[in-house]
Design a protein around this motif. Structure first.
Motif, PDB file in Angstrom:
ATOM      1  N   LEU A  34       0.837  -1.207   0.000  1.00 47.52           N
ATOM      2  CA  LEU A  34       0.000   0.000   0.000  1.00 47.52           C
ATOM      3  C   LEU A  34       0.869   1.255   0.000  1.00 47.52           C
ATOM      4  N   ARG A  35       1.982   1.217   0.716  1.00 50.33           N
ATOM      5  CA  ARG A  35       2.874   2.383   0.762  1.00 50.33           C
ATOM      6  C   ARG A  35       3.490   2.661  -0.597  1.00 50.33           C
ATOM      7  N   ASP A  36       3.742   1.593  -1.370  1.00 47.53           N
ATOM      8  CA  ASP A  36       4.416   1.751  -2.661  1.00 47.53           C
ATOM      9  C   ASP A  36       3.451   1.966  -3.822  1.00 47.53           C
ATOM     10  N   LEU A  37       2.162   2.140  -3.532  1.00 48.91           N
ATOM     11  CA  LEU A  37       1.213   2.400  -4.613  1.00 48.91           C
ATOM     12  C   LEU A  37       1.573   3.706  -5.327  1.00 48.91           C
ATOM     13  N   PRO A  38       1.364   3.771  -6.631  1.00 48.76           N
ATOM     14  CA  PRO A  38       1.687   5.017  -7.352  1.00 48.76           C
ATOM     15  C   PRO A  38       0.808   6.171  -6.884  1.00 48.76           C
ATOM     16  N   GLU A  39       1.295   7.369  -7.106  1.00 52.84           N
ATOM     17  CA  GLU A  39       0.577   8.562  -6.671  1.00 52.84           C
ATOM     18  C   GLU A  39      -0.792   8.681  -7.327  1.00 52.84           C
ATOM     19  N   THR A  40      -0.915   8.085  -8.510  1.00 58.91           N
ATOM     20  CA  THR A  40      -2.194   8.193  -9.234  1.00 58.91           C
ATOM     21  C   THR A  40      -3.253   7.232  -8.684  1.00 58.91           C
ATOM     22  N   ALA A  41      -2.871   6.298  -7.814  1.00 66.34           N
ATOM     23  CA  ALA A  41      -3.829   5.327  -7.276  1.00 66.34           C
ATOM     24  C   ALA A  41      -4.813   6.016  -6.346  1.00 66.34           C
ATOM     25  N   TRP A  42      -6.036   5.439  -6.294  1.00 65.59           N
ATOM     26  CA  TRP A  42      -7.061   6.019  -5.412  1.00 65.59           C
ATOM     27  C   TRP A  42      -6.686   5.831  -3.958  1.00 65.59           C
TER      28      TRP A  42
END
Length: 673
Positions: free
Chosen positions: A377-385
């Motif tokens: 979850l921490r490494d999700l891209p900035e564009t993720a909801w």
């Protein structure tokens, strides 16, 4: 593929304790103890592979590393077995016993229980005397329970640690071997104090006892007993009904001082100290507040470890906290897979036998899963909801309970033979309050106690505990709150563990291969079958599987074995209920039942001599006594033969009888001799 993995070799460190643990698991699965020649060969192979790892071509190093870690695990586990070796009582004994009280706890029946070291037993030479003896104090006239450090004398009934209640069942002999317990028993007489307690353990024990008593004096009933349990490890005042409710709601982990409590306590102290220092500008500008907060939190964790009695689960939790707080002091990220792997490796080096214990399996399964999921979850891209900020704490709590519950579910079901249907609901409603109200209020109360100002903090703590116990009783009272589960075959948990580890630790898309061992384990579990007939080592209890469940030959005899059999069957019945089922025909001198065309007669009570000849002619005869004058052709299992084999499991199929003994399943190991 190998080249790609080598390029990401920094991510492979978490596999070090896995491979080391596989070696340990292989050692404990062996049917016989390796001899000195075999141990030397194993250690020599480990040494050669270690040298090969250092000198071999780069592409061959992973192969040498795998073999090195696995063989080292086998050899290290055997070295541990040899270093803890101690005499074991080989017969039943009744007589005087002296020793120093090392541990005070409660037996499964709730009776006070003491573990003694520096033992003296009548008629035994020093080299034959067990290193430790565990005695239950079952007398209703027993006075004050002895304190750790005191030297006492009692007159006790003693025997060696009990063999498994059925082939492949829980192996108390092995557990006792690694705890140094060479005899267990009970006394109905008061103990005599020979010498007062002395040393550091006395100071800690008295602090623990006074703190527990003080909490229970200020917070009445189960609320105070629960507070004493989570702060001092003293669970003696907990009522059986509340303990059962916590277990049925999958909240029993709140009673044991483990990773959750250690993490909550040190986390609160670390945060309070760090932010407290930040509020003082001169201190914040001149000292590294984060590192000092970690150091002081580590001291608090060490005191908590000593205060709780230093049981194995708390030691394991302290090691995990130690690794993470030291990482903070070294400017490293605390919650990483490398930190979890390092903690697991330390635990396995210190206590290889921990690998076989549910506490180790469940705590590291939960911690690993939480680190992996929150890392993703921490490494999700900035564009993720991303959810709104105000919902994130609630979602984090829910997700933590869900992930930890799913990760530990297979191990809890396999070891405790039940699944709490509403465990997720119970933990979501209770664990956040333990972390945000109960533990902080308890710490604040401890800080204010010397000034006599602890009452408001304890009142807040009690409110939180009332909620937690209320949730436990509510959830446990729901229809279908627990789902009994049959014990899996011994290959299931290793397959499931390997699949889960592969899924969480493998660094590329090949982790999808984890589906294979996971599915194989679950399929084997779904096909698990139980023996048609189970017989205790004493011959006093027989259990036969019927369409209605296992029927037991006795209503009260061998209660531990009866409970163990029914739990392993995935049967929620109690012994009296299982005895009342149709199956056994009871008559003067014995009981008879037919299993797959085979007549089984258990001899007991008066008149068994008259029944013996006919029973021998009919089929199998079981007797809880030694029979000297049975017909030579009699298929007899009496106490003499059962002592040689241990408990028996019998399967009848197409008229063929297959017998498995506990001794055969346990193998020729030091703890079974």
């Amino acid at each position: 593929m190998l080249t790609a993995l080598l390029e990401r070799r920094q991510e492979l460190f978490p596999w070090v304790p896995v491979l080391f643990g596989i070696g340990i698991g292989v050692y404990f699965a062996l049917p016989a103890e390796p001899g000195p020649v075999a141990l030397t060969a194993i250690l020599a192979l480990a040494t050669l592979c270690g040298l090969g790892f250092l000198r071999a071509p780069f592409l061959w190093r992973p192969v040498f590393a795998v073999v090195f870690l696995m063989t080292l695990g086998v050899g290290w586990a055997q070295i541990r077995t040899l270093t803890v070796a101690a005499p074991v009582l080989e017969y039943r004994a009744f007589g005087p016993l002296e020793g120093r009280v090392r541990i005070v706890d409660r037996s499964g029946s709730g009776a006070p229980r003491v573990t003694l070291d520096e033992v003296w037993m009548a008629d035994l030479r020093r080299e034959e005397t067990p290193r430790r003896v565990r005695i239950s104090l079952v007398s209703p006239y027993q006075g004050d329970v002895p304190e750790p450090g005191q030297r006492i004398a009692v007159t006790a009934n003693m025997s060696g640690p009990a063999a498994p209640a059925e082939p492949g069942g829980f192996n108390f002999q092995r557990q006792a071997w690694f705890k140094g317990i060479g005899a267990v028993g009970y006394t109905r007489d008061p103990s005599v104090l020979l010498a007062p307690a002395q040393g550091w353990s006395v100071i800690v024990g008295r602090i623990r006892a006074r703190l527990s008593a003080g909490i229970q004096a200020r917070v009445a009933g189960d609320n105070g007993a629960f507070a004493a349990a989570i702060l001092t490890g003293d669970r003696s005042a907990m009522s059986p009904d509340t303990v059962e409710a916590l277990r049925d709601a999958n909240m029993a982990h709140l009673l044991a001082i483990s990773g959750l409590h250690m993490g909550l306590l040190t986390g609160f102290i670390f945060a309070a100290l760090r932010y407290g220092m930040a509020l003082i500008p001169p201190a914040a500008l001149r000292i590294p507040a984060k590192k000092w907060a970690a150091f002081l939190a580590l001291l608090a964790a060490a005191f908590y470890l000593a205060l709780s009695g230093g049981i194995v689960a708390t030691q394991r939790a302290f090691i995990m906290v130690l690794v993470m707080l030291v990482a903070i002091m070294l400017d490293r990220r605390a919650l990483t897979l490398r930190a979890v792997a390092l903690a697991a490796m330390i635990v396995l080096i210190l206590r290889p036998e921990s690998l076989t214990e549910p506490g180790f399996q469940m705590s590291f399964a939960a911690t690993t899963a939480l680190v992996v999921v929150f890392g993703l979850l921490r490494d999700l891209p900035e564009t993720a909801w991303r959810p709104p900020a105000w919902t994130r704490p609630v979602l984090a709590v829910f997700l933590s309970s869900l992930v930890a519950g799913l990760a530990t579910a297979p191990f809890a079901a396999a070891h405790f033979n039940q699944v709490a249907q509403y465990g997720l609901l119970a933990n979501v409603l209770s664990v956040p309050l333990v972390g945000t109200i109960v533990i902080p209020a308890a710490v604040l109360g401890g800080v204010l106690a010397p000034f006599g100002l602890e009452a408001p903090a304890l009142w807040v703590m009690e409110l939180g505990i009332r909620w937690v116990l209320g949730v436990a009783h509510f959830v446990a009272g729901l229809e279908g709150s627990t789902w009994p589960v049959v014990s899996p075959p011994q290959t299931v948990l290793p397959l499931v563990a390997l699949g889960m580890l592969w899924l969480m630790l493998w660094p590329n898309r090949a982790r999808v291969a984890a589906v294979a061992p996971l599915c194989a384990g679950l399929i084997l579990w779904s096909q698990a079958s139980r023996p048609d007939v189970l017989i205790t080592e004493s011959g006093a209890l027989v259990g036969v599987m019927t369409e209605a469940g296992r029927v037991l030959s006795k209503e009260r005899s061998e209660q531990f074995a009866a409970r163990s059999w029914l739990e392993n069957d995935g049967d929620a019945a109690v012994q009296a209920g299982a005895h009342s089922r149709d199956g056994f025909a009871h008559f003067r001198g014995g009981s008879r039942i037919i299993v797959g065309g085979v007549v089984i007669t258990q001899l007991h009570g008066r008149g068994w001599q008259d029944v013996l000849p006919g029973a021998c002619a009919d089929g199998l005869v079981i007797a809880a006594r030694v029979i000297e004058d049975a017909p030579q052709t009699c298929n007899l299992l009496d106490q003499r033969s059962l002592r040689r084999t241990g408990a028996l499991a019998i399967t009848v199929q197409d008229g063929k009888v297959q017998v498995t003994s506990a001794k055969d399943r346990s193998g020729d190991r030091p703890w079974t001799r």
